[in-house]
Design an enzyme around this catalytic site. Structure first.
Site, PDB file in Angstrom:
ATOM      1  N   ASP A 105       0.820  -1.218   0.000  1.00 53.34           N
ATOM      2  CA  ASP A 105       0.000   0.000   0.000  1.00 53.34           C
ATOM      3  C   ASP A 105       0.847   1.258   0.000  1.00 53.34           C
ATOM      4  O   ASP A 105       0.674   2.132   0.859  1.00 53.34           O
ATOM      5  CB  ASP A 105      -0.915   0.006   1.233  1.00 53.34           C
ATOM      6  CG  ASP A 105      -2.077  -0.946   1.023  1.00 53.34           C
ATOM      7  OD1 ASP A 105      -1.878  -1.946   0.312  1.00 53.34           O
ATOM      8  OD2 ASP A 105      -3.179  -0.688   1.535  1.00 53.34           O
TER       9      ASP A 105
ATOM     10  N   HIS B  94       3.814   4.423   9.378  1.00 55.16           N
ATOM     11  CA  HIS B  94       3.870   2.996   9.007  1.00 55.16           C
ATOM     12  C   HIS B  94       5.255   2.574   8.535  1.00 55.16           C
ATOM     13  O   HIS B  94       5.553   1.382   8.473  1.00 55.16           O
ATOM     14  CB  HIS B  94       2.864   2.707   7.882  1.00 55.16           C
ATOM     15  CG  HIS B  94       1.436   2.943   8.265  1.00 55.16           C
ATOM     16  ND1 HIS B  94       0.827   2.313   9.321  1.00 55.16           N
ATOM     17  CD2 HIS B  94       0.504   3.798   7.750  1.00 55.16           C
ATOM     18  CE1 HIS B  94      -0.428   2.734   9.434  1.00 55.16           C
ATOM     19  NE2 HIS B  94      -0.645   3.637   8.502  1.00 55.16           N
TER      20      HIS B  94
ATOM     21  N   ASP C   6      -4.104   8.889  14.736  1.00 57.12           N
ATOM     22  CA  ASP C   6      -4.483   8.439  13.389  1.00 57.12           C
ATOM     23  C   ASP C   6      -5.310   7.152  13.552  1.00 57.12           C
ATOM     24  O   ASP C   6      -5.158   6.424  14.532  1.00 57.12           O
ATOM     25  CB  ASP C   6      -3.197   8.136  12.604  1.00 57.12           C
ATOM     26  CG  ASP C   6      -3.470   7.775  11.147  1.00 57.12           C
ATOM     27  OD1 ASP C   6      -3.209   8.599  10.264  1.00 57.12           O
ATOM     28  OD2 ASP C   6      -3.968   6.643  10.912  1.00 57.12           O
TER      29      ASP C   6
ATOM     30  N   HIS D 234      -5.156   4.482  11.896  1.00 60.84           N
ATOM     31  CA  HIS D 234      -4.393   3.254  11.590  1.00 60.84           C
ATOM     32  C   HIS D 234      -3.294   3.068  12.628  1.00 60.84           C
ATOM     33  O   HIS D 234      -2.785   4.040  13.189  1.00 60.84           O
ATOM     34  CB  HIS D 234      -3.737   3.362  10.202  1.00 60.84           C
ATOM     35  CG  HIS D 234      -4.699   3.522   9.081  1.00 60.84           C
ATOM     36  ND1 HIS D 234      -5.107   4.763   8.622  1.00 60.84           N
ATOM     37  CD2 HIS D 234      -5.365   2.611   8.324  1.00 60.84           C
ATOM     38  CE1 HIS D 234      -5.962   4.609   7.615  1.00 60.84           C
ATOM     39  NE2 HIS D 234      -6.151   3.323   7.424  1.00 60.84           N
TER      40      HIS D 234
ATOM     41  N   ASP E 201      -7.718  10.856   9.856  1.00 57.72           N
ATOM     42  CA  ASP E 201      -8.643   9.870   9.282  1.00 57.72           C
ATOM     43  C   ASP E 201      -9.467   9.216  10.389  1.00 57.72           C
ATOM     44  O   ASP E 201     -10.303   8.349  10.135  1.00 57.72           O
ATOM     45  CB  ASP E 201      -7.882   8.816   8.471  1.00 57.72           C
ATOM     46  CG  ASP E 201      -6.604   8.346   9.153  1.00 57.72           C
ATOM     47  OD1 ASP E 201      -5.765   7.734   8.477  1.00 57.72           O
ATOM     48  OD2 ASP E 201      -6.442   8.587  10.375  1.00 57.72           O
TER      49      ASP E 201
ATOM     50  N   TYR F 151      -8.267  11.790   4.940  1.00 58.22           N
ATOM     51  CA  TYR F 151      -8.526  11.681   3.495  1.00 58.22           C
ATOM     52  C   TYR F 151      -9.851  12.272   3.062  1.00 58.22           C
ATOM     53  O   TYR F 151     -10.163  12.294   1.877  1.00 58.22           O
ATOM     54  CB  TYR F 151      -8.392  10.211   3.083  1.00 58.22           C
ATOM     55  CG  TYR F 151      -7.065   9.656   3.518  1.00 58.22           C
ATOM     56  CD1 TYR F 151      -6.939   8.854   4.659  1.00 58.22           C
ATOM     57  CD2 TYR F 151      -5.886  10.028   2.857  1.00 58.22           C
ATOM     58  CE1 TYR F 151      -5.700   8.411   5.097  1.00 58.22           C
ATOM     59  CE2 TYR F 151      -4.642   9.586   3.292  1.00 58.22           C
ATOM     60  CZ  TYR F 151      -4.573   8.780   4.413  1.00 58.22           C
ATOM     61  OH  TYR F 151      -3.339   8.351   4.870  1.00 58.22           O
TER      62      TYR F 151
END
Ligand SMILES: CC(O)(O)NCCCCN
Ligand SMILES: [Zn+2]
Length: 578
Positions: A77, A120, A157, A159, A250, A290
């Site tokens: 990704d 990440h 975040d 994630h 997000d 996003y």
């Protein structure tokens, strides 16, 4: 053109332009100093990444599209563009410029609006739109260049920043906190080690905190409950020298990735609750986000709080939902052996983790069916932008502290009784006070009773919530005291949403300065900062950068008012009170 897997379509340049344009449009940008960006050096990137990874990324600007595609295949990704190495170095460089400005005291706090994001990316791997780990490099840089001993990284975040977790999991000097959409490992990056039982390794055990969201549709109450009952008690005990925020938005409503329901104004309170740590040294670094509308609103909410402006409480706050209550209990159980600030879980659930009744309208199913564009939410409420930071009415002969505005002592009625009548009635009759939370030290003293009595007889709409807490004897049981503030007083206060906070500190209460400052600062998040403080001081009275608006002080047995309007009153309101 750039090669990118479908998942990357959302990480677009407009994310930065809409955020910056919103800051300019709202006038917030004009109140900030802008810090020049620069490219990070190899040495700085190597604080976290391996040589072979850096050398590989260095080649990408010269790769053909086919080579770029092949290079990308080895990661998940993430997309590579001939210019992304340059952009990734700027993202790191901007982060380090912000850390420099905060650690040297040039600015108190700030935000780095950067892309590509970073949390990440790993020692030798890109992942999840991230090339270099901006925040992890920032933490290492602060420790190496400024000798920061303890760095707190808060990752809001949606994630899991596995790259940050891997980087510091055995390091007790970096406390990494992340909440993230998890759904029992069914959400990206689908890692077993993203669950609550990953607490860190070896010396780092206890310094990695994962809070999994096992459902979508999380709301403001859920976010605040995790701050009050998981992050803040540990963060206060950790006592960081610097707070870095992996500020991904997000996790806000409308985001196609997060599918949560927390509104942008919640970031005003999350930011405020972190600003009392590390002497206010806070660097927020953009990660995800996003939905261009909620992203821009969330960035503005964050920046306005960094500037010191108070925020109205989000509407109808309640307790966390059942799923979050489970996550909170699991993560607290996993960590209770590492941290002393731990109320017995049963007491915690009984006292202040009242489970929200079943949510209506935002049911995750409903959420899933609507496309991100169809989700709508109210504009964040307009916030006060104070012309007066701190004003004080001082006894003759006492110098006015710098950055404070002196108001004439004529405005300070001499006797407490008339003062309380004057001030409290002003507050109530001004309609800006509907309820009062009175938090008293030691016993409820006659003076305050009388003041409150006056208030009640003056106005029928006052409900007074009196919480009497015994002040810690000295600062020995500060942790316990802070736990009571964070785990009990604040959650109840946020849910109660008073119109005014009355804070009393009486002689002999033994509360040390730092605790007092923390309490006064944290309570500033309630009542849009309208706070009345009763305290006894000896000697000349003045307050500097006081986070509160009113100090009634005993001096030679007659009360003097030191009026500190700080970040909450329009000029007009200020004049009306005086
Ligand atoms: C920075 C970030 O956490 O928003 N990246 C999310 C990548 C999602 C890939 N499916
Ligand atoms: Zn994200």
């Amino acid at each position: 053109s750039r090669f990118c897997s479908p998942a990357c379509k959302i990480e677009v340049p407009e994310r930065l332009t809409v955020s910056h344009e919103a800051l300019v449009r709202t006038g917030l940008a004009a109140r900030c100093v802008s810090i020049a960006v620069r490219e990070a050096t190899d040495e700085e990137i190597l604080l976290v990444h391996s040589e072979e990874y850096l050398e590989a990324v260095k080649k990408t600007p010269y790769m053909t599209l086919e080579d770029l595609m092949a290079f990308t295949q080895q990661y998940g990704d993430v997309y590579f563009h001939p210019n992304i190495y340059h952009c990734a170095k700027l993202a790191v460089g901007a982060t380090l410029q912000l850390v420099d400005s905060v650690m040297t005291g040039r600015v108190r706090n700030g935000i780095a609006l950067v892309r590509p994001p970073g949390h990440h990316s790993q020692k030798s791997a890109a992942s999840g739109f991230c090339i270099f780990n901006n925040v992890a490099i920032g933490a290492r840089y602060a420790m190496q260049k400024y000798g920061a001993k303890r760095v707190l990284i808060v990752d809001w975040d949606v994630h899991h920043g596995q790259g940050v977790q891997y980087c510091f999991e055995d390091d007790p000097n970096v406390l990494y906190f992340s909440w993230h959409r998890y759904e029992h490992q069914n959400f990206w990056p689908n890692l077993r080690e993203s669950d609550y039982d990953s607490v860190g390794k070896e010396k780092g055990a206890g310094f990695n905190i994962n809070v999994p969201w096992n459902k979508v549709g999380m709301e403001n109450s859920d976010y605040l409950a995790v701050f009050f009952h998981v992050l803040l008690p540990v963060a206060y005990e950790f006592c960081p020298d610097l707070v870095l925020v992996s500020a991904g938005f997000d996790s806000a409503i409308g985001d196609p990735e997060g599918k949560m329901c927390a509104t942008p104004d919640i970031f005003a309170h999350l930011t405020h609750l972190l600003m009392n740590l590390a002497g206010g040294k806070l660097c927020a670094v953009l990660e995800g986000g996003y939905n261009l509308t909620s992203l821009a609103q969330s960035v503005c909410q964050t920046v306005q709080t960094l500037l010191g402006d108070p925020a109205p409480l989000p509407a109808d706050l309640g307790g966390p939902c059942e799923s979050v209550l489970k996550s909170i209990h699991c993560v607290r159980s996993a960590h209770k052996q590492y941290w002393s600030s731990d109320l017995p879980a049963s007491e915690l659930s009984a006292k202040s983790l009242k489970v929200a009744e079943q949510k209506t309208g935002n049911e995750p199913e409903a959420q899933e069916q609507r496309s991100p564009e169809e989700i709508v939410w109210p504009e964040p409420p307009k916030r006060l932008c104070p012309p007066v930071r701190t004003a004080v009415a001082l006894p003759e002969g006492v110098a006015c502290p710098d950055a404070c505005k002196r108001c004439s002592s004529a405005e300070a009625p001499s006797s407490l009784y008339s003062l309380s009548l004057h001030v409290l009635c002003e507050c109530v009759c001004a309609g800006s006070v509907c309820r009062i939370t009175v938090s008293l030290y030691i016993l409820v003293c006659v003076i305050v009773c009388r003041a409150v009595h006056v208030l009640i007889c003056v106005c029928v709409c006052v409900c007074v919530c009196v919480c009497v807490c015994l002040a810690p004897q000295g600062c020995s049981d500060v942790a316990g005291f802070m736990q009571a503030v964070l785990g009990l007083l604040l959650p109840l206060g946020y849910e109660y949403n008073p119109g005014l906070v009355l804070l009393v500190r009486m002689p002999g209460s033994g509360v040390c300065e730092s605790v007092w400052q923390q309490l006064a600062g944290l309570l500033q998040g309630l009542a849009q900062g309208h706070t009345l403080v009763l305290m006894q001081v000896r000697g000349p009275v003045w307050v500097k950068y006081s986070p509160v608006n009113w100090w009634m002080c005993i001096q030679d047995q007659n009360w003097q008012l030191c009026k500190c309007t700080n970040s909450c009153y329009q000029q007009a309101e200020y004049i009306r009170y005086s």
